[in-house]
Design a protein around this motif. Structure first.
Motif, PDB file in Angstrom:
ATOM      1  N   LEU A   1     -16.483 -63.443 -18.008  1.00 20.13           N
ATOM      2  CA  LEU A   1     -15.506 -64.486 -17.693  1.00 20.13           C
ATOM      3  C   LEU A   1     -14.729 -64.875 -18.947  1.00 20.13           C
ATOM      4  O   LEU A   1     -15.322 -65.116 -20.003  1.00 20.13           O
ATOM      5  CB  LEU A   1     -16.242 -65.709 -17.128  1.00 20.13           C
ATOM      6  N   ASP A   2     -13.421 -64.918 -18.807  1.00 19.52           N
ATOM      7  CA  ASP A   2     -12.555 -65.382 -19.885  1.00 19.52           C
ATOM      8  C   ASP A   2     -12.938 -66.825 -20.217  1.00 19.52           C
ATOM      9  O   ASP A   2     -12.866 -67.704 -19.362  1.00 19.52           O
ATOM     10  CB  ASP A   2     -11.099 -65.294 -19.413  1.00 19.52           C
ATOM     11  N   ARG A   3     -13.369 -67.044 -21.433  1.00 18.37           N
ATOM     12  CA  ARG A   3     -13.808 -68.364 -21.896  1.00 18.37           C
ATOM     13  C   ARG A   3     -12.744 -69.438 -21.609  1.00 18.37           C
ATOM     14  O   ARG A   3     -13.058 -70.573 -21.280  1.00 18.37           O
ATOM     15  CB  ARG A   3     -14.096 -68.271 -23.391  1.00 18.37           C
ATOM     16  N   ASP A   4     -11.479 -69.060 -21.722  1.00 15.21           N
ATOM     17  CA  ASP A   4     -10.385 -70.019 -21.508  1.00 15.21           C
ATOM     18  C   ASP A   4     -10.396 -70.595 -20.090  1.00 15.21           C
ATOM     19  O   ASP A   4      -9.986 -71.737 -19.886  1.00 15.21           O
ATOM     20  CB  ASP A   4      -9.032 -69.344 -21.775  1.00 15.21           C
ATOM     21  N   LEU A   5     -10.869 -69.837 -19.118  1.00 16.69           N
ATOM     22  CA  LEU A   5     -10.853 -70.311 -17.732  1.00 16.69           C
ATOM     23  C   LEU A   5     -11.752 -71.526 -17.527  1.00 16.69           C
ATOM     24  O   LEU A   5     -11.458 -72.379 -16.698  1.00 16.69           O
ATOM     25  CB  LEU A   5     -11.250 -69.185 -16.769  1.00 16.69           C
ATOM     26  N   VAL A   6     -12.841 -71.604 -18.292  1.00 15.21           N
ATOM     27  CA  VAL A   6     -13.764 -72.735 -18.125  1.00 15.21           C
ATOM     28  C   VAL A   6     -13.722 -73.726 -19.289  1.00 15.21           C
ATOM     29  O   VAL A   6     -14.209 -74.840 -19.154  1.00 15.21           O
ATOM     30  CB  VAL A   6     -15.223 -72.266 -17.869  1.00 15.21           C
ATOM     31  N   GLU A   7     -13.125 -73.327 -20.400  1.00 16.93           N
ATOM     32  CA  GLU A   7     -13.076 -74.227 -21.552  1.00 16.93           C
ATOM     33  C   GLU A   7     -11.650 -74.608 -21.942  1.00 16.93           C
ATOM     34  O   GLU A   7     -11.448 -75.332 -22.908  1.00 16.93           O
ATOM     35  CB  GLU A   7     -13.784 -73.581 -22.753  1.00 16.93           C
ATOM     36  N   GLY A   8     -10.661 -74.130 -21.199  1.00 18.60           N
ATOM     37  CA  GLY A   8      -9.257 -74.333 -21.578  1.00 18.60           C
ATOM     38  C   GLY A   8      -8.606 -75.574 -21.012  1.00 18.60           C
ATOM     39  O   GLY A   8      -7.393 -75.753 -21.136  1.00 18.60           O
ATOM     40  N   GLY A   9      -9.383 -76.428 -20.358  1.00 15.11           N
ATOM     41  CA  GLY A   9      -8.822 -77.672 -19.839  1.00 15.11           C
ATOM     42  C   GLY A   9      -7.997 -77.509 -18.568  1.00 15.11           C
ATOM     43  O   GLY A   9      -7.197 -78.383 -18.235  1.00 15.11           O
ATOM     44  N   HIS A  10      -8.189 -76.408 -17.847  1.00 11.79           N
ATOM     45  CA  HIS A  10      -7.425 -76.177 -16.614  1.00 11.79           C
ATOM     46  C   HIS A  10      -7.951 -77.056 -15.488  1.00 11.79           C
ATOM     47  O   HIS A  10      -9.169 -77.204 -15.329  1.00 11.79           O
ATOM     48  CB  HIS A  10      -7.518 -74.704 -16.194  1.00 11.79           C
TER      49      HIS A  10
END
Length: 169
Positions: free
Chosen positions: A122-131
Motif C-alpha cells: 500500500l502506498d504510504r501516502d494513501l493512509v498517511e497523506g491526510g486524504h
C-alpha cells in the motif's frame, strides 16, 4: 457475477460499520479513462497492480496513488524478491484469487483472498497523506468507491491482510 461480488463486499463493509461513497461510471480500463468521471470527488484515487514473483511464485497486489510511478525493479528490491523478478500476473490467477479480471484489480478484492496468499503493498501516502477518502473499484470497473483511510486499514485487518507500506514518487 460482478454485481453479486459487489453486494457481498458492501454487506461486509456494512457489517464493519464502514461508510463508503460510490461513483457509477462507464467501464474503464485505465486511470486515464477513469479520471474524467471523478472530477467532483475529494480524496486520493488509486491505481492497482496485480503482480507475481517470477522466482518464488508469490502474488502481490499493489495499490498506489494514481499519479505515482511504480518502478517494479525498485519495488522488487524493497520486497526482497530480487530486481527484475516482479511481473504482471495472468488474469486467470487474478480471477482465481481475487474474483476480478482485467481492469478491476482492487484492494477491496482482498476480501475474496480466503487463503491469504496475496501480499498487499500500500502506498504510504494513501493512509498517511491526510486524504479524506481513498478510492478503489468495488469489484467492478464501472464504479469507484471511496473509504476513509482508517476504514481501509480496518477492512484490511479484518480480511487478514497486513499492508506493507511503501513510498512511491
Amino acid at each position: 457475477m460482478c454485481e453479486d461480488l459487489r453486494a457481498e463486499l458492501q454487506d461486509f463493509l456494512q457489517s464493519l460499520n464502514i461508510q463508503s461513497s460510490c461513483v457509477e461510471h462507464p467501464p474503464v480500463f485505465t486511470v486515464e479513462e477513469m479520471m474524467p468521471h471523478l472530477q467532483d470527488i475529494s480524496g486520493a484515487v488509486t491505481k492497482n497492480l496485480f503482480l507475481k514473483d517470477k522466482k518464488k511464485k508469490g502474488l502481490w497486489l499493489v495499490s498506489a496513488r494514481h499519479d505515482r510511478q511504480v518502478n517494479l525493479n525498485d519495488l522488487a528490491k524493497k520486497l526482497g524478491v530480487g530486481s527484475g523478478n516482479l511481473r504482471f500476473a495472468d488474469e486467470a490467477i487474478m480471477l482465481e484469487k481475487l474474483k476480478v479480471g482485467q481492469g478491476c484489480a482492487t484492494a477491496l478484492a482482498l476480501l475474496f483472498d480466503k487463503d491469504r496468499s496475496v501480499k498487499f503493498v500500500l502506498d504510504r501516502d494513501l493512509v498517511e497523506g491526510g486524504h479524506q477518502m481513498v478510492y478503489f473499484h468495488p469489484m467492478t470497473n464501472a464504479a469507484t468507491m471511496g473509504l476513509r483511510p482508517e476504514d481501509l486499514l480496518r477492512f484490511l485487518k479484518e480480511t487478514g491482510h497486513e499492508p506493507i507500506l511503501e513510498s512511491f514518487q
